[in-house]
Design an enzyme around this catalytic site. Structure first.
Site, PDB file in Angstrom:
ATOM      1  N   GLU A  86       0.825  -1.202   0.000  1.00 15.46           N
ATOM      2  CA  GLU A  86       0.000   0.000   0.000  1.00 15.46           C
ATOM      3  C   GLU A  86       0.864   1.259   0.000  1.00 15.46           C
ATOM      4  OE1 GLU A  86      -0.069  -2.691   1.962  1.00 15.46           O
ATOM      5  OE2 GLU A  86      -1.890  -2.742   3.170  1.00 15.46           O
ATOM      6  N   ARG A 127      12.123 -24.053  -5.192  1.00 16.77           N
ATOM      7  CA  ARG A 127      13.264 -23.703  -4.334  1.00 16.77           C
ATOM      8  C   ARG A 127      13.314 -22.198  -4.084  1.00 16.77           C
ATOM      9  NH1 ARG A 127      18.490 -27.404  -6.218  1.00 16.77           N
ATOM     10  NH2 ARG A 127      17.515 -29.449  -5.833  1.00 16.77           N
ATOM     11  N   ARG A 149      18.774 -22.561  -9.399  1.00 14.90           N
ATOM     12  CA  ARG A 149      19.508 -22.274 -10.631  1.00 14.90           C
ATOM     13  C   ARG A 149      18.578 -21.790 -11.740  1.00 14.90           C
ATOM     14  NH1 ARG A 149      21.708 -26.917  -8.465  1.00 14.90           N
ATOM     15  NH2 ARG A 149      20.684 -28.334  -9.940  1.00 14.90           N
TER      16      ARG A 149
END
Length: 360
Positions: free
Chosen positions: A46, A178, A201
């Site tokens: 906000e 991940r 990765r």
């Protein structure tokens, strides 16, 4: 609100243990500004939206996916700037379960004469922050179990070879997980077999905190996790019963010098996962991707810590009575007691499929 949800997702991987939040400011049927919570410790959605607004927002409508905060923390309360900017109406997706907010934010806005409507796309807004809600309401991390298997239920060949069960598209999705979850947990068996990095990765990836259950502290000192511990936070949980002797104490010192945090549990022969989860939660690790082998998966289910499952399935058959399956342990004796999932979802990644669901 749908646009606010889109914006909120841009904070994925960066806001933990805070929730992801998106905000849209509308005036005269036009979006005049928008924002999202971009990073933990920085301004909330906000405040970002209102500070970046290039038009006078007086009387405007403000759409926000989560109830505006009303307390001073790392940043000032969002209710304060909403009132200051003379917003006319506020539309809220889901209410905040943080005891410091929990309805107080909405009430402050109403007391200031601002019209407030709640529950706009409420289910979607709550699902967006399922990690935050469980962490806030239970004090435990949100745990997700992930595995990849062949169509005949094997996570590796009988030789132990597992590169690769699934294709590139499915593996890329795992790296998104991940990024999404704060920590990644494996057992020592996975470390000894694969010597993994357990990093993220992908472009704009965020490495999770790496956590290893290693009761007897068997991790090799030249493991990739050890060699990279000063770059990526790494925790090893072990048991005091197995730490007697000068050699073990020297190894603890070597690991700590490498940058690893060694957590020692007392009075147990193997790592107590529920106890470990409470310790990790206290360190603001609000979510964990369990990406180990059959043993750690079985232990996690037996401990009752698994909230969600991602099962990637490849159209391959490898057979082998001794080939490992996703979940080991003693097993559940009768089907009536099976761990059940609900709200199942199926997605396709290349030639592989992913079935996900929530543990009842």
């Amino acid at each position: 609100m749908r646009r606010a949800l889109e914006l909120a997702k841009r904070g994925e991987g960066y806001t933990s243990p805070n929730p992801m939040v998106g905000c849209v400011v509308v005036k005269d049927n036009r979006i005049i500004s928008e924002g999202w919570h971009e990073r933990y410790g920085e301004f909330h959605a906000e405040r970002n939206a209102l500070l970046r607004c290039k038009e006078d927002p007086t009387g405007a409508d403000l759409y926000v996916t989560l109830e505006p905060c009303c307390h001073y923390g790392k940043t000032p309360p969002c209710t304060e700037i909403i009132i200051e900017k003379k917003i006319g109406r506020v539309f809220v997706g889901s209410m905040d379960s943080n005891p410091l907010v929990a309805g107080k934010g909405v009430q402050i806005l109403k007391d200031a004469g601002i019209e407030v409507e709640t529950g706009i796309l409420g289910d979607a807004c709550r699902r967006l922050n399922e990690v935050f809600y469980l962490y806030m309401e239970t004090g435990m991390p949100y745990c997700v179990m992930k595995y990849a298997m062949t169509l005949d239920g094997k996570i590796a060949c009988v030789t132990g070879d597992s590169k690769w069960v699934t294709g590139e598209a499915a593996r890329e999705h795992v790296h998104l997980l991940r990024k999404r979850y704060k920590g990644i947990l494996v057992g020592i068996g996975t470390v000894l077999a694969d010597d993994p990095m357990l990093n993220c990765r992908i472009e704009d990836g965020v490495d999770p905190v790496r956590i290893v259950c290693d009761s007897s502290l068997r991790i090799p000192e030249d493991a990739q996790l050890v060699k990279t511990a000063k770059d990526i936070p790494t925790i090893i949980a072990c048991c005091a019963k197995h730490l007697a002797g000068d050699d073990v104490q020297k190894k603890v010192q070597v690991l700590e010098a490498a940058g690893i945090q060694v957590l020692v549990q007392e009075d147990t022969d193997q790592v107590d996962l529920r106890k470990l989860m409470k310790t990790l939660a206290a360190e603001k690790i609000d979510s964990i991707l369990i990406e180990g082998g059959a043993a750690i998966h079985a232990s996690a289910l037996e401990a009752g810590i698994v909230n969600k499952v991602y099962a990637y399935i490849a159209g391959k058959l490898v057979g082998g009575k001794a080939a490992p399956t996703p979940i080991g342990g003693a097993g559940i004796p009768v089907m009536a007691n099976a761990v059940k999932l609900h709200d199942m979802n199926i997605k396709t990644f290349g030639e592989d499929i992913c079935i996900s669901g929530y543990v009842k």
